[in-house]
Design an enzyme around this catalytic site. Structure first.
Site, PDB file in Angstrom:
ATOM      1  N   ASP A  84     -28.000 -35.926  31.513  1.00  0.00           N
ATOM      2  CA  ASP A  84     -28.400 -36.224  30.210  1.00  0.00           C
ATOM      3  C   ASP A  84     -28.176 -37.788  29.868  1.00  0.00           C
ATOM      4  OD1 ASP A  84     -28.989 -34.309  27.792  1.00  0.00           O
ATOM      5  OD2 ASP A  84     -28.531 -36.384  27.248  1.00  0.00           O
ATOM      6  N   ARG A 139     -30.194 -41.208  11.228  1.00  0.00           N
ATOM      7  CA  ARG A 139     -29.349 -41.059  12.621  1.00  0.00           C
ATOM      8  C   ARG A 139     -28.608 -42.006  12.596  1.00  0.00           C
ATOM      9  NH1 ARG A 139     -32.189 -37.556  16.427  1.00  0.00           N
ATOM     10  NH2 ARG A 139     -32.472 -35.681  15.390  1.00  0.00           N
TER      11      ARG A 139
END
Length: 285
Positions: free
Chosen positions: A155, A47
């Site tokens: 979020d 990532r």
């Protein structure tokens, strides 16, 4: 961001030292609640390599030096969390939840005199969940009579929120959506070669997006919610964090309101002011 010019990284520079993995995993856990055990080091490295290319640092350890030794977290924290969070989502995911919402929860709330409803998608990702909720509400309102409603979608990731606000998706992603809903709530591109669709403006206007960290001590969401979806995020937290998050979510629920969690999640062992009304669905007492 960095003063280091981008240059080719060999594979050894593309790995985290044990020290820096501990520092990163500790920060991710404390900031977001997401568990990052040693088994996830390879995932974390993958990532962060994308972030490495954006920032121009030569190696992951150089990036960590910037973060932890040179106060880089002050400006990089949000982008770092964006890079490592998982954002899997689908329209009508775990469809029995939406069936319960339409057939049971909404009629019960209306019977209690509600003519204005507030709903919250507490881990909305790219928006499939809150737009699904809005489709259900719009359809229900057509048959139930006057009903004002608003869906708050939050979020931790700023990237997915930016995407969600646009409401643009590959057409294939709408496969679980009933054809009638697609006809009423989805616009296709005028370009016959395009495989993109967009949520209709009238439905998008019913959904508001904001960044919110479930690790915050209080949730600034305004008036109490009648419906809260917090699905498939608790699994990333340890038990003490789950207890705290669930307690705060219940605090945000109006009496008689409903809490939905993911099918792989549980509230067993937690002292919460709710009763079970269906599998992974709870009503505030």
């Amino acid at each position: 961001m960095g003063t280091v010019e981008a240059r080719h990284c060999d594979r050894s520079a593309d790995r985290l030292s044990a020290k820096n993995f501990r520092r990163l995993s500790g920060f991710v856990s404390s900031y977001s609640g997401i568990k990052m055990p040693p088994g996830k080091q390879t995932m974390l490295e993958g990532r962060l390599r994308r972030r490495l290319r954006s920032t121009g640092f030569a190696s992951l350890d150089d990036y960590c030096t910037y973060l932890f030794d040179n106060d880089g977290l002050e400006v990089e924290a949000v982008a770092l969390i964006d890079a490592v969070t998982t954002n899997k989502t689908d329209f009508f995911r775990e469809p029995n939840h939406f069936e319960f919402l339409k057939q049971h929860a909404l009629p019960a709330l209306m019977r209690n005199g509600r003519t204005s409803l507030r709903l919250w998608s507490a881990a909305c990702s790219v928006g499939a969940e809150p737009y699904t909720m809005a489709m259900i509400l719009a359809d229900f309102a057509e048959s139930s009579g006057p009903l004002n409603y608003f869906v708050l979608a939050t979020d931790l990731s700023t990237e997915v929120l930016a995407s969600a606000r646009k409401g643009i998706y590959p057409a294939a992603m709408l496969a679980p959506v009933p054809n009638d809903y697609i006809r009423r709530f989805v616009h296709r591109s005028n370009d016959p070669k395009s495989n993109l669709v967009r949520i209709a403006p009238a439905l998008r206007s019913k959904v508001g997006f904001a960044r919110l960290n479930l690790m915050d001590q209080t949730y600034s969401i305004g008036d109490p919610m009648h419906i809260v979806f917090c699905r498939n995020v608790l699994i990333y937290f340890d038990k003490p964090t789950q207890a705290k998050v669930l307690s705060r979510l219940c605090h945000c629920l109006a009496p008689g309101g409903y809490l939905f969690i993911g099918h792989s999640e549980s509230i067993t062992g937690f002292n919460l002011p709710v009763r079970t009304v269906a599998n992974t669905i709870f009503q505030k007492i």
